[in-house]
Design an enzyme around this catalytic site. Structure first.
Site, PDB file in Angstrom:
ATOM      1  CG  HIS A  77       1.599   5.749  -2.501  1.00 38.33           C
ATOM      2  ND1 HIS A  77       1.828   7.088  -2.715  1.00 38.33           N
ATOM      3  CD2 HIS A  77       2.210   5.458  -1.337  1.00 38.33           C
ATOM      4  CE1 HIS A  77       2.552   7.583  -1.723  1.00 38.33           C
ATOM      5  NE2 HIS A  77       2.789   6.609  -0.866  1.00 38.33           N
ATOM      6  CG  ASP A 108       0.198   9.069  -4.961  1.00 39.57           C
ATOM      7  OD1 ASP A 108      -0.582   8.207  -4.501  1.00 39.57           O
ATOM      8  OD2 ASP A 108       1.385   9.173  -4.602  1.00 39.57           O
ATOM      9  CB  SER A 186       2.810   8.253   1.860  1.00 36.88           C
ATOM     10  OG  SER A 186       4.086   8.040   1.328  1.00 36.88           O
TER      11      SER A 186
END
Length: 503
Positions: A77, A108, A186
């Site tokens: 992402h 992911d 992230s």
């Protein structure tokens, strides 16, 4: 004097040992810090409400970690729908252009690389280790919002079980920690004993919990890295059946199971899947790859960890055989199913896609699109409440060879040809001139090969939209010019049209 010398010796050596240990820790920490990369992206996602254009570009940042001589591991992402990617070393103001090597949206995870050799000078990759034990303390490295420098937080591994990955709504093993995780973290590594034991992916949903986040564990990371070997994303196995828990004593007795037998009951077997011909509805899956399945669908990983039985299948790669044990009418049976990739056609609503051009077809000023999660999520963060109920309910329907995809009349570009329907929007088309629709390609082929004077669209409630076919063709150029639409269809849609014959 001898005693004083002894005391002096002890007093000098202990600080020296302590200083040496601190220096070693600082050196270890510095090597880890240098391996953590900040990633900048410019992302321009398509607008599924207006599928011929992009949403306004936005800049974002995330984190990554060097895992070998050149590859940087991060979240999918972080780089999804990215038109430009840059990487920046710790304590270095220079940004280097990077390119995406491999993406697994399902897990992911993504791999990126910098072509400039100067970027890698002095960097040492980190090793991917094993999942720590519950209650072990881990460190989270990354570049969260609120500053430019590297952030390090600590937390305890509190839970390991299957979770829904927010990025692509996949269901895979995840670790839970009580360290602070914020936007920008992230893709950063979770470190234990100087090794990577996870990749940060998301914080707790809804903002109801503080300092609660999730990471991708080593088993998922290794699966993706092995999958990336040939550059083709095969993904995780799907055997083509669906189950529900079997905690009801009556349901177990109805399937001739004894009280001490455990498992989950098969409720759907898809055609042309690995399970077709081997499993049947009402079979009870009792074991997968040596893991005994409990009535709630869980398996025991070790003395402290339970998770969904899907874990046992997730360890395999596409093309490998997965052994199963199941009960049919009280009779124990075995099967070996060849792992296949997840097919979009298992659901009538395809999952969210990234780095893709949306499909659309404009006919008689009516904008038709396939129904997918990209469209549903275009209603915003509260899409589960704000999207039309008919579109949301379709997520619970299984696909079949006769009906693989739904078509939505999204909006009407007002013109004479569609007079009377100008306020119609967001309704599912079930038939065209009385014929059912297999998928979006089939729908488009029906319109392009139509030889009837009128085209009648109906939904399941009987509502009808009727368009004059010749008027629709004649007005196409005018409608495109009036609404500044570059083409009547998405790029590539008509490259290989399928026959319009009835399914």
């Amino acid at each position: 004097m001898h005693i004083r010398l002894g005391k002096l010796w002890f007093g000098l050596v202990f600080p020296l040992l302590l200083a040496g240990a601190v220096a070693a820790q600082d050196g270890d920490l510095r090597e880890i810090e240098d391996s953590v990369i900040k990633i900048y992206t410019t992302q321009a996602a398509p607008d599924y409400f207006v599928p011929w254009r992009l949403l306004n570009p936005r800049q974002s940042s995330g984190s990554g970690v060097l895992i070998d001589a050149r590859r940087i591991l991060t979240n999918a992402h972080v780089i999804a729908d990215a038109s430009y990617v840059q990487a920046q070393r710790h304590n270095d103001p220079q940004r280097f252009q990077a390119r995406v090597l491999f993406v697994s949206h399902e897990a992911d995870l993504a791999l990126i690389e910098v072509d400039d050799e100067a970027f890698y000078a002095g960097l040492k990759p980190l090793i991917i280790g094993e999942l720590p034990k519950l209650r072990d303390e881990v460190s989270v490295f990354g570049y969260p919002m609120g500053g430019q420098s590297l952030s390090i937080t600590k937390g305890v591994l509190s839970r390991v079980e299957h979770q829904v990955y927010a990025h692509a709504s996949s269901f895979l093993l995840a670790g839970q920690i009580d360290a602070a995780i914020n936007p920008g973290n992230s893709g950063g590594p979770v470190i234990f004993d100087r090794q990577i034991v996870g990749i940060v992916m998301q914080s707790a949903a809804g903002g109801l919990s503080e300092n609660l986040g999730y990471f991708i564990p080593p088993s998922v990371i290794r699966h993706v890295l092995k999958d990336s070997g040939d550059g083709v994303n095969d993904g995780f196995p799907d055997l083509g059946f669906r189950t529900q828990t079997l905690e009801s004593p009556a349901a177990k007795a109805a399937r001739s199971l004894s009280e001490d037998q455990r498992g989950v009951v098969v409720i759907q077997v898809f055609e042309d899947s690995p399970a077709a011909g081997a499993l049947e509805v009402n079979d009870v899956i009792t074991e997968v790859s040596g893991y005994a399945i409990a009535d709630d669908g869980s398996i025991q990983l070790d003395s402290d960890m339970l998770t969904n039985y899907k874990y046992a299948m997730d360890q395999y790669h596409i093309g490998e055989e997965i052994p199963l044990r199941f009960s049919r009418g009280g009779e124990e049976r075995e099967a070996r199913l060849t792992a296949a990739g997840l097919r979009e056609t298992y659901s009538l609503v395809n999952g969210e896609q990234f780095d893709e051009i949306p499909e659309y077809y404009l006919y008689g000023g009516v904008l038709f699109v396939p129904l997918n999660m990209n469209l549903i999520k275009r209603w915003g963060n509260d899409w589960s409440r704000s999207a039309p109920i008919s579109l949301l309910e379709a997520r619970n329907e299984w696909a079949s060879p006769e009906r693989r995809e739904l078509v939505v009349a999204l909006q009407v570009m007002a013109a004479d040809v569609n007079l009377g329907y100008h306020d119609w929007r967001n309704w599912v088309v079930d038939t065209v001139n009385g014929g059912t629709i297999r998928d979006f390609d089939h729908f488009v082929a029906k319109l392009r090969q139509n030889d009837q004077p009128f085209v009648e669209f109906r939904n399941e409630n009987g509502y009808q939209m009727v368009i004059d076919h010749q008027q629709a063709l004649a007005s196409e150029a005018q409608i495109l010019a009036r609404y500044r639409i570059p083409s009547a269809h998405s790029s590539g849609l008509l490259d290989e049209p399928r026959p319009a014959g009835e399914p």
